[in-house]
Design an enzyme around this catalytic site. Sequence first.
Site, PDB file in Angstrom:
ATOM      1  N   CYS A 237      -8.185   9.889  -2.133  1.00  0.00           N
ATOM      2  CA  CYS A 237      -7.379  10.442  -2.940  1.00  0.00           C
ATOM      3  C   CYS A 237      -5.844  10.950  -3.375  1.00  0.00           C
ATOM      4  O   CYS A 237      -5.345  11.241  -1.967  1.00  0.00           O
ATOM      5  CB  CYS A 237      -8.330  12.241  -2.710  1.00  0.00           C
ATOM      6  SG  CYS A 237      -7.572  13.552  -3.697  1.00  0.00           S
TER       7      CYS A 237
ATOM      8  N   CYS B 104      -5.315  14.694  -1.220  1.00  0.00           N
ATOM      9  CA  CYS B 104      -5.551  15.294   0.036  1.00  0.00           C
ATOM     10  C   CYS B 104      -5.810  13.896   0.831  1.00  0.00           C
ATOM     11  O   CYS B 104      -5.793  14.525   1.848  1.00  0.00           O
ATOM     12  CB  CYS B 104      -7.222  15.593   0.423  1.00  0.00           C
ATOM     13  SG  CYS B 104      -8.325  15.143  -0.064  1.00  0.00           S
TER      14      CYS B 104
ATOM     15  N   ASP C 160       8.605 -14.537  -6.458  1.00  0.00           N
ATOM     16  CA  ASP C 160       7.506 -14.763  -5.288  1.00  0.00           C
ATOM     17  C   ASP C 160       6.012 -15.609  -5.881  1.00  0.00           C
ATOM     18  O   ASP C 160       5.582 -14.963  -6.744  1.00  0.00           O
ATOM     19  CB  ASP C 160       7.175 -14.160  -4.577  1.00  0.00           C
ATOM     20  CG  ASP C 160       6.538 -13.907  -3.391  1.00  0.00           C
ATOM     21  OD1 ASP C 160       5.972 -15.201  -2.907  1.00  0.00           O
ATOM     22  OD2 ASP C 160       6.112 -12.739  -2.586  1.00  0.00           O
TER      23      ASP C 160
END
Lengths: 245, 476
Positions: B212, B215, B365
Amino acid sequence: MINVCHLYPDLLNLYGDRGNIIAVKRRCQWRGIPVSVLEVSLNDDVDFMEQDFVFIGGGSDREQNLIAADLLKRKKELIKAIENGLVILAICGGYQLLGKYYLAGDGEKIPGLGIMDFYTRSGDKRLVGNVAVEIDIEGFKLKAAGFENHSGQTYLGNCKPLGKVLAGNGNNGKDGLEGARYKNVFCSYLHGPLLPKNARLTDYLINLAIKRRCMNIALDPLEADIEDQACLAMLGRLGFGKITN
Amino acid sequence: MKLKLFAAILAGKTVFWLSRLRGNKGTSLPGLVARKFYGDSLRVLAAQVRKEIIVVSGTNGKTTTCNMIVGMLMDAGYDTIANREGANMITGVTTSFILSADMGGNIDCDYAVLEVDEASMPKVLAEVTPSVVVLTNFFRDQLDRYWELDKIIRVIRDALSTLKRATLVLNADDPLVSQFSDNKLLPSVFYGLGKHQRCIKTNSQTREAKFCPYCGEQLIYDYFHYGQLGKYRCPNCYFERPDPFVEVLETVTTKKGMECRLIYDNKDVLLNIRARGLYNVYNAMAALSVGLRLGVDVDIVLESLGKYRTVTGRMESYVYHDKPAFLILVKNPTGFNEAIATLAAAEGAKDVFIAINDNEADGLDISWLWDVDFELLGEESSSYLCFICSGQRGEEIALRLKYAGIPPGKITIDRNIKTAIGNALSGRAGSTYLFTTYTALWPVHKIIKRLATEEIADDQCLSSVSGLAESVRRPR
Ligand SMILES: [Zn+2]
């Protein structure tokens, strides 16, 4: 039967790291040795003593921290298997996790597993580019090629390096060393991925795994034409024309 | 100021024609030169757009979405400026305005539709004021070019915070995109793909946005479409997939592309697109959302999307001595996987040419080749007569193919791009497929155009191939 264990493929799979698993798998299969690959994620059950080859790749900070916590729970078991000769290949972030700690840019000291004697500090400049390394395999000098991309700079304590940097940065861009080795644990910053085009190193790791199982079989030689061409193409570009001395 | 602008436009246009004469596309150099003459070129010219400026950013689908928007605006009768494919940094954006301006420094257009590279958002938004900003999705791209996703998102957030008025058109299914709706000043419109027949329950390929953004809790998914796109919610806080304003509920693959049942504003319509892949459904939904926001008649929008054709370099068709050949640009695993799926689905025996370069624009790369599922080809290797590997990293792609299970006898390495293409075209199979990375595309293009005849194919649509990116995130 060779048991290959891929740690956290769902969280750590950068720069084609799974190529290392593919390389071990194919080079066993081409010799008629059956291989099973076990993918292990957070909280999954795994018995390291049962494994023959364990691979752990690199991730960004968030994943690294989750994984460090998960590995910490398995530390005792892991150490037991390592002392028993378990073959492990740890690349980049996976490499850093095996050391004592990671010193972040803000001064925070994130503890590692402390299985090997080295530490890593976050650098101000990313070390990015093609690399050539000389690896000592039981007295036999082997040149390997790969690509590095890391901001962490690793300093070895009482611990052997995997090899000497011929071109590129390696562990920290300063002391000319690349990777680390303890028993059958091989650590490196080289993506590329490392094993496919460095087929002799792959075979060496397979050999070690087989020896640990006390299977007294010599590996059948395999042609490594394309492998060598891919390695030489990069070594040549970096100014080194031969794989072995 | 007038004089400086005149000098900038003259210099920019001159550089453009010179580079055209030398066979280059000249997409960012004119802008670069013009900005040297007059730093405010872009600002002054962009301010003359009569109606609105639309900016499209995100990892995948920028070019296709922009082209779809331009198509519908032109069909609706508006004069529209757009930047060329790939020229999506500030110099490229400047080029498009320089080339559209007359020598008096005047721009005559209703709309400007700008594809903007994620990292260039701050610079572009400092000089151009859009009223609509589309964010498509965020995937990892080659990290020697791009930064960490978190950092890109932060940079775009900061850039958007300088806007006083604009509508955000956001992909509801990507948690990395939908989080932008927390911008208090700018209203958001969402588009998304509902639950359809082929949704997947788990997705081991999801590398980002497991967490999230508010949070840090691991997100819970009801289903996935691909990557981190799907229906998600946070078990800990209020964050969840928002209800889309524009939503596709069913998709059916047809001979020419896809037929989608689309709901917008409680209306149920049929959207046809002449391309395959869910990526293109997203692109069409993004374009449609912009069309609705700009007040374009919805029938015009749907008709325009229905006839949208792929652009150069995506998948071009050629004929070589009655044998079909297809040229496809590949830049990252997602795009290459799509292309391989197309190759695997095509009937008959095939010859394959792959050119991989590792210049700056390709990504230094090339480890991402190992994230491409070439195993799909290895499992059916009898359908392929030869694989000719070329480019600066021809050996590496040959190696990858060997480890994907393709018999080494079928793999050839030929650094000489000319003979390599010649041999692939004249192979014994019924068709030839040519894959190249960005900087190998133009040399390949030149050679193939000399050898084969270009065909405007009707149902070979693969517009998603090059626009897609999912590769690597930055390790520490
Ligand atoms: Zn939350």
